[in-house]
Enzyme design. Structure first.
Site, mmCIF file in Angstrom:
data_model
loop_
_atom_site.group_PDB
_atom_site.id
_atom_site.type_symbol
_atom_site.label_atom_id
_atom_site.label_comp_id
_atom_site.label_asym_id
_atom_site.label_seq_id
_atom_site.Cartn_x
_atom_site.Cartn_y
_atom_site.Cartn_z
ATOM 1 N N THR A 1 0.811 -1.214 0.000
ATOM 2 C CA THR A 1 0.000 0.000 0.000
ATOM 3 C C THR A 1 0.846 1.266 0.000
ATOM 4 O OG1 THR A 1 -1.665 -1.186 1.220
ATOM 5 C CG2 THR A 1 -1.787 1.189 1.323
ATOM 6 N N THR B 1 2.960 -4.584 4.436
ATOM 7 C CA THR B 1 3.148 -4.790 5.869
ATOM 8 C C THR B 1 3.125 -6.262 6.296
ATOM 9 O OG1 THR B 1 0.782 -4.483 6.215
ATOM 10 C CG2 THR B 1 2.188 -2.552 6.510
ATOM 11 N N ASP B 2 2.431 -7.103 5.510
ATOM 12 C CA ASP B 2 2.228 -8.493 5.966
ATOM 13 C C ASP B 2 3.531 -9.200 6.314
ATOM 14 O OD1 ASP B 2 -0.391 -7.995 5.401
ATOM 15 O OD2 ASP B 2 -0.690 -9.710 4.074
ATOM 16 N N LYS C 1 4.342 -7.816 13.327
ATOM 17 C CA LYS C 1 3.017 -7.239 13.063
ATOM 18 C C LYS C 1 2.028 -7.944 13.987
ATOM 19 C CE LYS C 1 -0.357 -6.395 9.401
ATOM 20 N NZ LYS C 1 -0.649 -6.342 7.964
#
Ligand code: GLU
Length: 411
Positions: free
Chosen positions: A86, A161-162, A239
């Protein structure tokens, strides 16, 4: 081919009523069945259309020419190496559309403040969702960093981010020495949403890239406020939430610093070295095995087949069912290096407390203290890619890049 295109003023019929507005381009993150519309009141909506009727063809097809100001000799140069996710998209403030940021100009336009922080060099290494990341891409990123380290004072890596923390760990091990900060950054909410974290995260990452840090860090929102970011060590961060902007947490340790208007390191950190040393080889024949009650021994054995190493995410202090012990013994005898991390994430593995732990230890399992399982997995790949078996066994429980609370794991 559809007879409407981005820029056209359209009327869209949906189950919920009729909407009018300018059609926006979709990005790779958009749902295929949804069209994006900039309404007359300025809001963007995503809607599922029954029918689209063009009321007025778009007139402005010309690309707006963007430019970056001439380099400011008083500012450092920061390289932004995009990998996707993103954060690699930017909003065109004229239309509200989301595009992948491809160049220094795109980034400078997306976050104009970064022009006051640094002269930006930017390029995309690739543009993928981070669930598609692979060890061979980590190596590609590492080579790009090495190249860029000769041309700039700091490096920012926008990343999905994953799996950003796997990449951060891989880069941490691949660079025993860094002459520049390497800062991974992502965003939990895309930049076309009012709650996006992309802007602050990217600006903060550039600020950290100008510091004297000589290790790999992850910079993300510290709280759900839009003011400060935490600087996490690349081997300590995880995360911990699917959608919150403050999803990234340092585990078993504190973040190494905070960055807002000011940058402050709050823990000890490694300072820039005068050279960047890259040791990029990885052995991909490593499994990461999550043990669960009821896991058949045969499933465990299959996950070890053909592997040179494995990290088990055991229960509690580091356990698997006691009937796994013979399979573990056999694998270790066959030369598979097996490390034990904990599903608990917080706290240390200790194989000396319960009989199963002691049996696993006697079978040759290496306890890994408070090392995060994913970090241990990446570390084992890196060790196997660069050292012989005895050295791998010696180094796996040692603290090489701040991945452990203490210098080495108590055996
Ligand atoms: N799953 C995507 C990724 O990790 C989501 C987008 C994002 O987090 O940036 O790349």
């Amino acid at each position: 081919m559809a007879d409407y295109e981005p820029g056209d003023y359209v009327e869209v019929q949906t189950k919920k009523g009729v909407f009018r507005g300018v059609l926006l381009p979709t990005s790779q993150f958009s749902d295929r069945n949804v069209v994006l519309l900039k309404l007359d009141n300025g809001y963007n909506v995503g809607i599922v259309p029954d029918q689209i009727r063009v009321l007025r063809k778009g007139t402005q097809k010309k690309k707006i020419k963007k430019s970056v100001p001439a380099p400011n000799p008083n500012l450092p140069t920061v390289s932004i190496l995009g990998t996707g996710g993103t954060i690699a998209s930017y909003v065109d403030y004229r239309t509200g559309a989301v595009h992948p940021a491809l160049s220094a100009e795109d980034f400078a336009y997306a976050v104009p403040e970064i022009r006051n922080e640094a002269n930006i060099r930017a390029r995309l290494i690739f543009n993928i969702l981070s669930e598609d990341m692979k060890p061979e891409y980590w190596i590609k990123i590492a080579h790009a960093i090495k190249e860029e380290s000769e041309r700039s004072e700091g490096i920012v890596i926008p990343h999905g981010t994953d799996t950003m923390t796997y990449t951060a760990a891989a880069l941490s091990f691949m660079f025993p020495k860094l002459s520049v900060p390497v800062v991974l950054v992502g965003s939990q909410r895309s930049s076309d949403r009012p709650s996006s974290d992309a802007y602050i995260n990217l600006l903060s990452a550039v600020r950290v890239a100008k510091s004297d840090l000589g290790e790999v860090a992850v910079v993300m929102h510290a709280t759900s406020n839009d003011d400060v970011c935490h600087i996490h060590r690349g081997t300590r961060v995880r995360k911990m939430h699917t959608s919150r902007r403050d999803a990234f947490k340092s585990i078993n340790s504190a973040p190494i610093g905070v960055v807002g208007e000011e940058l402050k390191f709050t823990e000890e950190y490694v300072k820039k070295s005068d050279e960047t040393v890259l040791v990029p080889s990885l052995d991909e024949k490593v499994s990461l095995i999550y043990y669960y009650p009821g896991m058949p021994v045969s499933v465990f054995e299959r996950m070890l087949e053909g592997m040179h190493g494995a990290i088990i995410m055991g229960t509690g202090l580091g356990h698997v069912a006691s009937d796994f012990v013979p399979a573990v013994k056999k694998a270790v005898k066959d030369g598979v290096i097996i490390g034990m991390a904990s599903q608990c994430l917080y706290g240390q593995v200790n194989l000396n407390v319960y009989s199963t732990g002691r049996e696993l230890k006697n079978a040759g399992v290496i306890p890994l203290g408070d090392m995060l399982p994913e970090v241990a997995y990446v570390k084992l790949m890196w060790l196997l890619g660069n050292y012989d078996e005895e050295e791998v066994k010696r180094l796996l429980p040692e603290n090489l890049r701040g991945e452990l609370a203490s210098r080495r794991v108590l055996q």
